[in-house]
Enzyme design. Sequence first.
Site, PDB file in Angstrom:
ATOM      1  N   LYS A  17       0.852  -1.205   0.000  1.00 32.02           N
ATOM      2  CA  LYS A  17       0.000   0.000   0.000  1.00 32.02           C
ATOM      3  C   LYS A  17       0.879   1.244   0.000  1.00 32.02           C
ATOM      4  O   LYS A  17       1.882   1.299   0.726  1.00 32.02           O
ATOM      5  CB  LYS A  17      -0.891  -0.028   1.240  1.00 32.02           C
ATOM      6  CG  LYS A  17      -1.921   1.086   1.324  1.00 32.02           C
ATOM      7  CD  LYS A  17      -2.713   0.957   2.627  1.00 32.02           C
ATOM      8  CE  LYS A  17      -3.834   1.971   2.712  1.00 32.02           C
ATOM      9  NZ  LYS A  17      -4.598   1.842   3.991  1.00 32.02           N
ATOM     10  N   SER A  45      -9.302   1.808   3.147  1.00 32.76           N
ATOM     11  CA  SER A  45      -8.442   2.578   2.285  1.00 32.76           C
ATOM     12  C   SER A  45      -7.419   1.730   1.530  1.00 32.76           C
ATOM     13  O   SER A  45      -6.784   2.238   0.599  1.00 32.76           O
ATOM     14  CB  SER A  45      -7.698   3.626   3.113  1.00 32.76           C
ATOM     15  OG  SER A  45      -6.923   3.007   4.101  1.00 32.76           O
ATOM     16  N   SER A  81      -9.681  -0.786   7.180  1.00 32.77           N
ATOM     17  CA  SER A  81      -9.103  -0.476   5.863  1.00 32.77           C
ATOM     18  C   SER A  81      -8.437  -1.649   5.160  1.00 32.77           C
ATOM     19  O   SER A  81      -8.144  -1.560   3.970  1.00 32.77           O
ATOM     20  CB  SER A  81      -8.107   0.681   5.982  1.00 32.77           C
ATOM     21  OG  SER A  81      -8.784   1.917   6.022  1.00 32.77           O
TER      22      SER A  81
END
Lengths: 436, 436
Positions: free
Chosen positions: A65, A140, A164
């Site tokens: 990420k 996210s 997330s």
Amino acid sequence: MRAGVLSAADLVDRALESIAALDGPLNAFVTVDAEAARLAARRADAERAAGVDRGPLHGIPVAVKDIIETAGMTTEMGSAHFAGHVPGQDATCVRRLREAGAIIVGKTTTHEFAYGPTGDRSRNGPSRNPHDPARMTGGSSGGSAAAVAAGMVPLAIGTDTGGSVRIPAALCGVVGFKPAYGAVPVHGVFPLASSLDHVGVLAGTAEDCGPAFRVLAGQVPASATQVGSPRVARLVTDAPPLVDPSVAGVVEAAFPDAEEVTFPGVAELYQVYAAIQGSEAYAVHADRVARSPHLFDPEVLDRLRHAGGIPGWRYVRAAEARESFRGRVAALLDRYDLLALPTVAVPAPPIGARDLEVGGVRVPVRDALLSFTSPWNLAGVPAVSVPAGAVGGLPVGAQLICAAGREETLLAYADRVRAVSSRAPSRPAPPRGEPR
Amino acid sequence: MRAGVLSAADLVDRALESIAALDGPLNAFVTVDAEAARLAARRADAERAAGVDRGPLHGIPVAVKDIIETAGMTTEMGSAHFAGHVPGQDATCVRRLREAGAIIVGKTTTHEFAYGPTGDRSRNGPSRNPHDPARMTGGSSGGSAAAVAAGMVPLAIGTDTGGSVRIPAALCGVVGFKPAYGAVPVHGVFPLASSLDHVGVLAGTAEDCGPAFRVLAGQVPASATQVGSPRVARLVTDAPPLVDPSVAGVVEAAFPDAEEVTFPGVAELYQVYAAIQGSEAYAVHADRVARSPHLFDPEVLDRLRHAGGIPGWRYVRAAEARESFRGRVAALLDRYDLLALPTVAVPAPPIGARDLEVGGVRVPVRDALLSFTSPWNLAGVPAVSVPAGAVGGLPVGAQLICAAGREETLLAYADRVRAVSSRAPSRPAPPRGEPR
């Protein structure tokens, strides 16, 4: 690879080809460093040829990420504030992955500063759900979920502050796992809300999460875990908003032998979560908001400004409520090995949607996404989302919770759920291009 | 009493007579329960006659700050909100005192809800300094300090959130001691700011604080403590505001052998303290402020409303700054056994004063009172104020700090300071009636 049938170079090439073929419409990746990945793969193969085996991640392509620092590889936090930012050092979790032989192929799309569960506000555009590119990945860690769901990489790293990792895992039909708070160091991970931030992993199966977890947590490999017959409580909470009845049905069917346990007092935790997360997030961003507000996505900026107005005394009360909730969770986890509940109240909403109907009631999308996951960030206990079925062709996730330190049992049991459920959508067909 | 020369009944009678004679102008007590005290004294004497010795506090009259619950004895928190409130149970610290044979003679004046270091805003009026009744006792445990300073009781209990035991001890010329955070249970003590609240004791000497501390902390009596030659650092901080040069001189002279150590970064802690204390205080009082604001003292209400507006993100940043300060204090207390500095920057200001001149600069009285004491509430370490001399006929206190768990060493050394200093004012003459 241990049998000499496959090389790291082969695997990395396949991953890179798959990214090249599939990622255009999905936008799972913001940065792909093919050259560095191929170099690392050749090095991994050379090591193996020389008799070095770094363990189960040796030669495995991994996506990270873009909120997690990677030395020499752009890390933009999904934000114009960090356009072109190239860290000098790896985050601790990335360093551990590399030391275990994993090959970092690239960085995945994150909601700006990981501040949003929808996954559709990022400097590099929204990540798109492989099951329907007109729909959200959730966030996210949306890019990490999409990359695994589309088969571009077998493993991806994300962060989870209110869900997330688990939310995009549920919406994209993969496994998303956050270990206990503090189990994986957050050094080098851009903070969202420091008392809630966790590093987590996304993979096709819970079994595949195990080696990554052990590497990230700096643990020696676990010996065979005896699951036996864990006591499973299927929680019926008053989490807001109501859960979509079809989603509830899928999750109920996934745990036919679980004891139904009513667990009230969850509804009010959503405000507790919001007060803590908002105050901690604004503490991170206050100076950026004052200095260069124009560099934020407008929705993220609005939300930050609102968060900056939360009074300190509400944070204090929220921290007290969190302590009390932790006590209740600990008591429940004395009586049951695992707690089961939905991951997300609804299947993936359309990209850009900000409210939707759940059980006949209009609710904000963020609330619908976060309400079942965020309590376990408050509690700091391990949580995993596993595919449990589908509603209208979209994946539905079931969530399992355990006490800190019992992650191995959690993962071993989670794969049973997967095996029991026959309705989980298989890997999606390659996406059909841009949605209308 | 052990020698049979004196009875608890005698001692309690003397205390009650002294209160009757002296307390009119001082207002140290808000409640005196003579009947209950005499009854408890007779019971203590009967026990002793029957061969029961409950330890050094057996039969000793003690005054308790009116923010601490006493079963069957009015406890008003200095506030109209609790007018006539009679608790059903003792606070844990009061229960421990009674079990150790102490006689609770009454309750002492507290600044409303302990929310102020001046000690001059209370439902029952200001407590007054025995050295000059026109001057503040300091607060918030002002009544407890005045009661000990005037010789009405040998021992009193107070609470200390930013200096509320040490400040009035310094201004009234007695010893005020707060053990480490958490060493004495706060159950039954009305909270001011829960992460900063400490229960403490006030007495004529540090030696007299020892037995009370052991009882309050639930410890077995300490064996003889070898002080030896502790390494003492006399801290030169940048605490705001500047210290009165005469006060600085008295404190410097009290530690002739101490090493002078510059300790910067204290000035900014005052805002850190204010953010934490204010947010936690408002979390306690928010509902009262909304429901019945008219029952607050206007100044307390104003300050609470200001505290209610502190943003959560500032609380979060303050909590981070506190953690960093704790690390610095721990490092310093690895190198030195004791840290010495002034308790309060100025001698007792006039009652009602809200700003004054320190070193030529006009500063708020509250800042002048709190700036040297509040850092040690942030750090949670033990701290004691001992009389070190006088300026203009008013007492000056020196403050000593140690690491948690080293309270016995602290108290043993504190009495040496007292012995070295020859300029501490002796017990004041009985006050001369109401100030002009």
